[in-house]
Design a protein around this motif. Structure first.
Motif, PDB file in Angstrom:
ATOM      1  N   SER A 162      -8.110  11.534  -1.267  1.00  0.00           N
ATOM      2  CA  SER A 162      -7.037  12.530  -1.388  1.00  0.00           C
ATOM      3  C   SER A 162      -6.382  12.500  -2.758  1.00  0.00           C
ATOM      4  O   SER A 162      -5.837  13.515  -3.201  1.00  0.00           O
ATOM      5  CB  SER A 162      -5.980  12.296  -0.305  1.00  0.00           C
ATOM      6  N   LEU A 163      -6.410  11.354  -3.437  1.00  0.00           N
ATOM      7  CA  LEU A 163      -5.790  11.250  -4.753  1.00  0.00           C
ATOM      8  C   LEU A 163      -6.663  11.847  -5.856  1.00  0.00           C
ATOM      9  O   LEU A 163      -6.174  12.112  -6.953  1.00  0.00           O
ATOM     10  CB  LEU A 163      -5.481   9.787  -5.079  1.00  0.00           C
ATOM     11  N   VAL A 178       0.991   4.104  -3.030  1.00  0.00           N
ATOM     12  CA  VAL A 178       0.719   5.526  -2.809  1.00  0.00           C
ATOM     13  C   VAL A 178       1.920   6.370  -3.232  1.00  0.00           C
ATOM     14  O   VAL A 178       1.776   7.436  -3.852  1.00  0.00           O
ATOM     15  CB  VAL A 178       0.356   5.779  -1.330  1.00  0.00           C
ATOM     16  N   TRP A 179       3.131   5.892  -2.931  1.00  0.00           N
ATOM     17  CA  TRP A 179       4.347   6.620  -3.307  1.00  0.00           C
ATOM     18  C   TRP A 179       4.430   6.793  -4.826  1.00  0.00           C
ATOM     19  O   TRP A 179       4.702   7.889  -5.328  1.00  0.00           O
ATOM     20  CB  TRP A 179       5.562   5.866  -2.782  1.00  0.00           C
ATOM     21  N   LEU A 220       1.780   9.238  -6.059  1.00  0.00           N
ATOM     22  CA  LEU A 220       2.117  10.631  -5.757  1.00  0.00           C
ATOM     23  C   LEU A 220       3.167  11.174  -6.730  1.00  0.00           C
ATOM     24  O   LEU A 220       3.129  12.355  -7.094  1.00  0.00           O
ATOM     25  CB  LEU A 220       2.627  10.737  -4.314  1.00  0.00           C
ATOM     26  N   GLU A 268      -7.126   7.657   1.393  1.00  0.00           N
ATOM     27  CA  GLU A 268      -6.168   7.711   0.288  1.00  0.00           C
ATOM     28  C   GLU A 268      -6.888   7.915  -1.040  1.00  0.00           C
ATOM     29  O   GLU A 268      -6.459   8.721  -1.882  1.00  0.00           O
ATOM     30  CB  GLU A 268      -5.335   6.426   0.245  1.00  0.00           C
ATOM     31  N   THR A 301      -8.228   4.189   6.183  1.00  0.00           N
ATOM     32  CA  THR A 301      -7.038   4.546   5.400  1.00  0.00           C
ATOM     33  C   THR A 301      -7.302   4.465   3.907  1.00  0.00           C
ATOM     34  O   THR A 301      -6.938   5.372   3.140  1.00  0.00           O
ATOM     35  CB  THR A 301      -5.868   3.624   5.774  1.00  0.00           C
ATOM     36  N   LEU A 302      -7.927   3.374   3.455  1.00  0.00           N
ATOM     37  CA  LEU A 302      -8.177   3.194   2.025  1.00  0.00           C
ATOM     38  C   LEU A 302      -9.097   4.282   1.485  1.00  0.00           C
ATOM     39  O   LEU A 302      -8.865   4.828   0.395  1.00  0.00           O
ATOM     40  CB  LEU A 302      -8.780   1.816   1.768  1.00  0.00           C
ATOM     41  N   GLY A 321       0.812  -1.215   0.000  1.00  0.00           N
ATOM     42  CA  GLY A 321       0.000   0.000   0.000  1.00  0.00           C
ATOM     43  C   GLY A 321       0.841   1.259   0.000  1.00  0.00           C
ATOM     44  O   GLY A 321       0.561   2.208  -0.742  1.00  0.00           O
ATOM     45  N   LEU A 322       1.894   1.293   0.820  1.00  0.00           N
ATOM     46  CA  LEU A 322       2.751   2.474   0.886  1.00  0.00           C
ATOM     47  C   LEU A 322       3.483   2.713  -0.432  1.00  0.00           C
ATOM     48  O   LEU A 322       3.593   3.853  -0.895  1.00  0.00           O
ATOM     49  CB  LEU A 322       3.757   2.318   2.027  1.00  0.00           C
TER      50      LEU A 322
END
Length: 200
Positions: free
Chosen positions: A124-125, A28-29, A32, A121, A117-118, A24-25
């Motif tokens: 926010s995206l 997201v990285w 971004l 995320e 969290t999901l 997941g991290l």
């Protein structure tokens, strides 16, 4: 109805949870940065490792199951929302110098760290919406949204967040979470709202 005590995590469960957290991290990285490359993937692995070692988080267990068809539906709708929201923000920037905005509180129906969290995320995206606070105790997301002009639009956005939650739960949630979301459909206004830039 009393809840059964949770069984202690096995070594296999711990490794699975770490693998899910790293995946997941890294995802997201890469999102971004906006470009998929091996350099971004490798740097994302380094960042994920540092975050998990230096800033240990409470364990986020994954009790659900991955369903390929709902997952593809979620991804297709997410990509569509990205395109539509980008066009709307671009048009809003052209036609208005001072767009109205709002901070909208949306209580989620599945109050788990992973679901919170999901959804945070995913919101926010998408251009035009940004998480300003997440209340773990109540499972509420507070979202800053651009281009909100009326309470009707507030409720449409809130309904959209709940539909997003339903798609996420359908894709990766447990059967119990899926049943909870299906049974607890919203019946009216809920949450909180703070309109900004509205005429007085």
């Amino acid at each position: 109805m009393t809840s059964q005590p949770k069984a202690p995590l096995t070594d296999r469960d711990r490794w699975r949870n770490r693998a899910i957290a790293v995946t997941g991290l890294v995802t997201v990285w890469v999102l971004l940065w906006g470009t998929f490359s091996w350099a971004n993937v490798m740097s994302g692995l380094v960042v994920a490792a540092v975050l998990l070692v230096v800033f240990p988080l409470p364990p986020v267990t994954f009790a659900g199951r991955i369903r390929p068809v709902p997952l593809l539906r979620f991804l297709a709708r997410f990509l569509r929302d990205l395109v539509v929201a980008s066009a709307q923000i671009a048009w809003l920037a052209v036609r208005s110098n001072h767009p109205q905005s709002a901070i909208i509180g949306v209580p989620l129906r599945v109050n788990t760290d992973l679901n919170l969290t999901l959804n945070a995320e995913a919101l926010s995206l998408v251009p035009g919406s940004l998480i300003v606070e997440a209340d773990r105790s109540t499972g509420t997301l507070y979202v800053h949204v651009i281009g909100i002009r009326s309470l009707d639009e507030v409720e449409r956005f809130r309904q959209g967040v709940l539909e997003l939650e339903q798609r996420i739960v359908a894709a990766v949630g447990s059967p119990e979470e899926l049943e909870l979301v299906r049974r607890s459909a919203p019946t009216g206004p809920s949450g909180s709202v703070d309109l900004e830039g509205a005429p007085t």
